[in-house]
Write an enzyme that holds these catalytic residues in place. Sequence first.
Site, short mmCIF file in Angstrom:
data_model
loop_
_atom_site.label_atom_id
_atom_site.label_comp_id
_atom_site.label_asym_id
_atom_site.label_seq_id
_atom_site.Cartn_x
_atom_site.Cartn_y
_atom_site.Cartn_z
CG HIS A 204 -2.08 -0.99 1.02
ND1 HIS A 204 -2.13 -2.20 1.68
CD2 HIS A 204 -3.17 -0.95 0.22
CE1 HIS A 204 -3.22 -2.85 1.31
NE2 HIS A 204 -3.86 -2.13 0.43
CG HIS A 208 -1.82 -0.13 -4.52
ND1 HIS A 208 -2.45 -1.07 -5.32
CD2 HIS A 208 -2.80 0.39 -3.73
CE1 HIS A 208 -3.75 -1.11 -5.02
NE2 HIS A 208 -3.98 -0.24 -4.06
ZN LIG Z 1 -5.80 0.12 -2.99
#
Ligand SMILES: [Zn+2]
Length: 464
Positions: A204, A208
């Site tokens: 994350h 991403h």
């Molecule tokens: Zn996401």
Amino acid sequence: MEVCYQLPVLPLDRPVPKHVLSRRGAISFSSSSSLFGAPDPRQLSQRRGAISYDSSDQTALYIRMLGDVRVRSQVGFEPEGRGSYPYLCIDFRTLHCERLRRLLSFQRYLHSSRLLWGTTHLNPLHILDEDYIGQAKCMLEQVGSWNFDLFLFDRLTNGNSLVTMTFHLLNQYGLLELFQLDMVKLWRFLVMVQEDYHSLNPYHNAVHAADVTQAMYCYLREPKLAKSLTSCDILLGLLAAATHDLDHPGVNQPFLIKTNHYLAKLYRNSSVLENHHWRSAVGLLRETGLFSHLPAEEGLKMERQLGSLILATDISRQNEYLGKFRTHLNQDDLCLSNASHRHFILQMALKCADICNPCRPWELSKQWSEKVTQEFFHQGDIEKKHKLEVSPLCDSQRNSMGNIQIGFMTYVVEPLFAEWGRFSDTRLSQTMLGHLGLNKASWGGLVQQERPSSPDELEPSSPC
Ligand SMILES: [Zn+2]
């Protein structure tokens, strides 16, 4: 049928929470065990959501578990620039660091704005080393390709893939001119967005977010959307993709709830992370004044719609959105001249973009799987270290990457993309479903080669 937007937990006519505007409340954790209090068992049972923990439905249970599987992998849980400890509101020791980061950010802003002098178009590639400009530019010519290698693009842009990608797409659509966006404000906003992703999260992080933004662009180009979406829809769709995981701590909502994190209390245990991502994005919009030239009501509407899109990415509400999507498709009543229907399709597109990793070519898909598993297992390690119950799929000794992926594809990705393929029956949808099948088979082959796994990871409903 009118589609209702997901209303925010906190109404927008209230001020943005102090932790967002002050930008000192961003999430990060300390490894110091003295900061960990005993989890309140009452909190553990307070999680709200469409999916019950007691449900016997396998899909629902798997989705519930995925809600449990967003994990931080950050090594050592060192407080970051905008850090706070999980059980305290603000880490005052980071305030100096905050000023330093802001200074650095401002310097980057000055640097980039200096590049504007004498030019009519801001070209983010100017910040790159000469050697990489050509290759990064070349890649951007293929930005609509489903095989786009975001990892390579991030290297070529020296870790600035999110800023470069988002600016390029907004510029390509002519949205700066249409909405009279100030280039320097936009650039500053994007730099701050990128900075507020935690670079030490294996999954994350800003890469991403850039990947989701690129996928969103691919969906926006699909014929049904391209011919009906307005410029405002496109602007919101791209901004929502870029900011949808802003300041993600690398741990999931159940972790925040069981550790009594203040954000869980602030958002009443409901879409805690998604609310935080949205509020963080609103904080940056207001801080940079990106929409300050718009009438106040328009600006608030943009913020509200941005929130509605980001909140749709809460995986624990997958069945709710999927059910609504299925009903529309069965009744064939989606009318994209209707603003609320277009907004619903944007929500579904963002949901697809967010979990499209298994639909990418194997070489890319496998890298994402490794990164997300690393985050999962890191949360499990933290939980073990602090004698908390290890969340489902987070135990590296009981779960394997292959089985996690097969479960994810079977119970979450396939149902969503099957419906998306019904809505948008195009070559791209066929390509995505093709990769999904191949990737699942590849993971199946790899699992076969592994030693027999413990029964619980083959049974998604079994507690870890
Ligand atoms: Zn996401």
